[in-house]
Structure formats: structure tokens, C-alpha cells
Motif scaffolding. Structure first.
Motif, PDB file in Angstrom:
ATOM      1  N   TYR A 129       0.852  -1.197   0.000  1.00 28.14           N
ATOM      2  CA  TYR A 129       0.000   0.000   0.000  1.00 28.14           C
ATOM      3  C   TYR A 129       0.881   1.238   0.000  1.00 28.14           C
ATOM      4  N   SER A 130       0.554   2.218  -0.852  1.00 29.28           N
ATOM      5  CA  SER A 130       1.350   3.447  -0.874  1.00 29.28           C
ATOM      6  C   SER A 130       0.937   4.374   0.265  1.00 29.28           C
ATOM      7  N   ASN A 131      -0.286   4.200   0.780  1.00 24.39           N
ATOM      8  CA  ASN A 131      -0.817   5.076   1.817  1.00 24.39           C
ATOM      9  C   ASN A 131      -0.452   4.520   3.207  1.00 24.39           C
TER      10      ASN A 131
ATOM     11  N   SER B  42      -0.219  -3.718  -6.058  1.00 20.39           N
ATOM     12  CA  SER B  42       0.242  -2.434  -5.507  1.00 20.39           C
ATOM     13  C   SER B  42      -0.978  -1.536  -5.420  1.00 20.39           C
TER      14      SER B  42
ATOM     15  N   GLU C  69      -3.092   1.925  -4.293  1.00 21.72           N
ATOM     16  CA  GLU C  69      -3.111   3.358  -3.936  1.00 21.72           C
ATOM     17  C   GLU C  69      -4.542   3.674  -3.546  1.00 21.72           C
TER      18      GLU C  69
ATOM     19  N   ASN D 122      -7.267   6.815  -1.577  1.00 16.22           N
ATOM     20  CA  ASN D 122      -7.531   7.990  -0.740  1.00 16.22           C
ATOM     21  C   ASN D 122      -8.813   7.784   0.076  1.00 16.22           C
TER      22      ASN D 122
END
Ligand code: HSE
Length: 297
Positions: free
Chosen positions: A46-48, A83, A85, A87
Motif C-alpha cells: 500500500y502506498s498510503n 500495488s 493506492e 484515498n
């Protein structure tokens, strides 16, 4: 398995809209994107930072869903590199688990070439999640009103709900099971009848995009709001402010801990700024419904 990479994009969702408890879902303009590649073992990143605690192997909910769907259709489950991403605030009442389940269903559909219909995807997602509200909206977009009893499903899809939305997000998470544990086992007939009536009018109003009526009905819920609202700092003050400012209505987003506010379309930024000033405990986010559900790029 060798396959070209692809991405799956899934919206967040709000459930219930008050009395549409476990039935009504509305997709929101906040998104999770999962980039999918083949790999020798399961790996999910996770990028977050908010998602750091989530399992990064086959115990991850997206991976578990892919594996469950593969097994159900008698296919060898793949191993994938995902992967992610996002919000979408995690654990804050925006259907993040339903978003993961919808992603897993679509990934299995693509990788295993299952050619699932929308109805099969919604049924699959509802069986995994246990209720249909968030997952049907995450899969189809727009608003979805569902009847799901564990074995059969009926749903009506409203493709283009037209409204401005503000969500107020508190700092702490609230697990859905904790919030559901506050609900009574029984409801008296009169309370249930009134709540059902408000849910019926809400559904009819959704079908004709009448958000003034939807807003009024959202605030008449007796199925869950009375048992949950004490968890929300300034609940009544926020409702009063929303009325003063001319919002259509305010309710709990799903099981909480966030609040959902319907406002005239185009006014969501203005309302979000004003509510952020009045109630700084909450993070205020302006958005609109997502007309897209789960899509593949
Ligand atoms: N309908 C559900 C609830 C939504 O309110 O508990 C959360 O999954």
C-alpha cells in the motif's frame, strides 16, 4: 501464470443513508486503485501509510477474495503482486472492506476469465461481506438499493444520483463489529413500521433524485441511529448547523464513525469549509457520488 498487468479502480461508499439499513449504498468519489501483476507468491503493498497495518500476503482481504472466488468456480487460485493506492479513509465508515472485496472479485474475474455478470458479482460480494449495501455500490457505482437474505438478492441500481456530499471524518477508527454490537436484538413493531416507511420513501425519492425528501428521510431512522449517535462528538450540534446552512440532511456514514451530509450539488466545497471551521475535531471532505463502480484499466 504469465499475463499482462492491469489495474482495477473501486470507489468508496456510504451505507444506509439512515433508514436504508443494510440495504442502501451510495458510491463516493474517493477511490482505491489496485495495480495487478503476476508473481510467484502473494504480495500486497500500500502506498498510503494509513494502510500499513493491513496483511500483505494471502491473508489480505483482496487476496482472500480472489482465492475464495477462484475456489468457488473450481479454478486454481493465482498468486499476484498487488500495488494499492487509495484515498479512502480506512475504518471510517466508507466501506473500505467492501472496496477490497469488490476489487478481489474483479481481479479474479479478469485473471481467471470468469465473465461474471454484474448480478453474480453483487451476489458474490454480498455473501462475502454479509450485507449488500456497500459492496453493491462499490461494484456498480451510483446508488444501489438491495434486498439480500444470504441466499437470494434483488437490487435496483440508480446510475446517476445528483447531489453534493460532505463527509466529516473523526481521527479514530470504529470497527463495524463494535458499532453493530450496539444494536438491539429486537425492535418494537411501531418503531420498525415507522423506520420501514421512511426507508420506503427514501428509496422512491432516490429513484427520482429528490434529495430534499431523501435528506428528511435520512434523519428519521430508528433502526440504528438512536443506538449509535452517542459515539459522535457534537452530533446534534452538527445536525442543527446543517439545517441552518441549508443542507438536505445529515446521517451516520455506514456504521460510523464518520458523518454523511447531503447538500445542493456544487455547494459541497462551501459546506465543507464552513463545517470544518465549526467542527474542527472532524476532517471535512467535499465529494460527489461516483457514477462509476469497479472498472478495469
Ligand atoms: N449497514 C452496515 C451497518 C454498514 O450500518 O452496520 C457497515 O458495514
Amino acid at each position: 501464470m504469465n499475463m499482462p498487468g492491469f489495474s482495477v479502480v473501486v470507489p468508496a461508499s456510504t451505507a444506509n443513508l439512515g433508514p436504508g439499513f443494510d440495504s442502501v449504498g451510495l458510491a463516493l468519489g474517493l477511490y482505491m486503485t489496485v495495480n495487478v501483476r503476476s508473481n510467484s507468491s502473494w504480495k500486497v503493498s500500500y502506498s498510503n501509510e494509513e494502510y500499513n497495518e493491513i496483511a500483505n500476503d494471502e491473508q489480505n482481504l483482496i487476496a482472500k477474495t480472489v482465492i475464495a472466488v477462484a475456489e468457488k468456480y473450481g479454478k486454481q487460485p493465482p498468486t499476484l503482486l498487488l500495488s494499492v493506492e487509495s484515498n479512502i479513509p480506512l475504518g471510517k465508515g466508507f466501506g473500505s472492506s467492501a472496496t477490497a472485496i469488490a476489487a478481489g472479485i474483479e481481479i479474479a474475474n479478469q485473471v481467471l476469465e470468469l465473465r461474471l455478470s454484474d448480478r453474480e458479482k453483487v451476489m458474490e460480494g454480498s455473501q462475502i461481506e454479509g450485507h449488500a449495501d456497500n459492496v453493491s455500490a462499490a461494484l456498480l457505482g451510483g446508488a444501489v438499493i438491495s434486498y439480500f437474505d444470504g441466499e437470494s438478492i434483488d437490487y435496483i441500481h440508480i446510475e446517476k444520483p445528483s447531489v453534493g456530499i460532505v463527509v466529516l471524518v473523526p481521527p479514530e477508527v470504529l470497527p463495524t463489529e463494535d458499532s453493530r454490537s450496539l444494536l438491539p436484538d429486537k425492535l418494537c413493531h411501531k418503531e420498525a413500521t415507522r423506520s420501514s416507511a421512511s426507508g420506503c420513501v427514501l428509496s422512491a425519492a432516490l429513484a427520482i433524485n429528490d434529495w430534499k425528501t431523501i435528506g428528511r428521510m435520512m434523519e428519521k431512522d430508528r433502526f440504528h441511529e438512536p443506538y449509535r449517535k452517542h459515539l459522535f462528538p457534537s452530533f446534534e450540534a452538527i445536525r442543527q448547523s446543517c439545517k441552518e446552512l441549508g443542507a438536505y440532511g445529515m446521517t451516520i456514514s455506514g456504521a460510523g464513525p464518520s458523518l454523511f451530509i447531503a447538500v445542493p450539488i456544487g455547494k459541497e466545497d462551501e459546506f465543507a469549509d464552513e463545517l470544518a471551521m465549526r467542527f474542527p475535531f472532524y476532517r471535512s471532505i467535499a465529494t460527489q457520488p461516483s457514477e462509476t463502480g469497479t472498472i478495469v484499466n
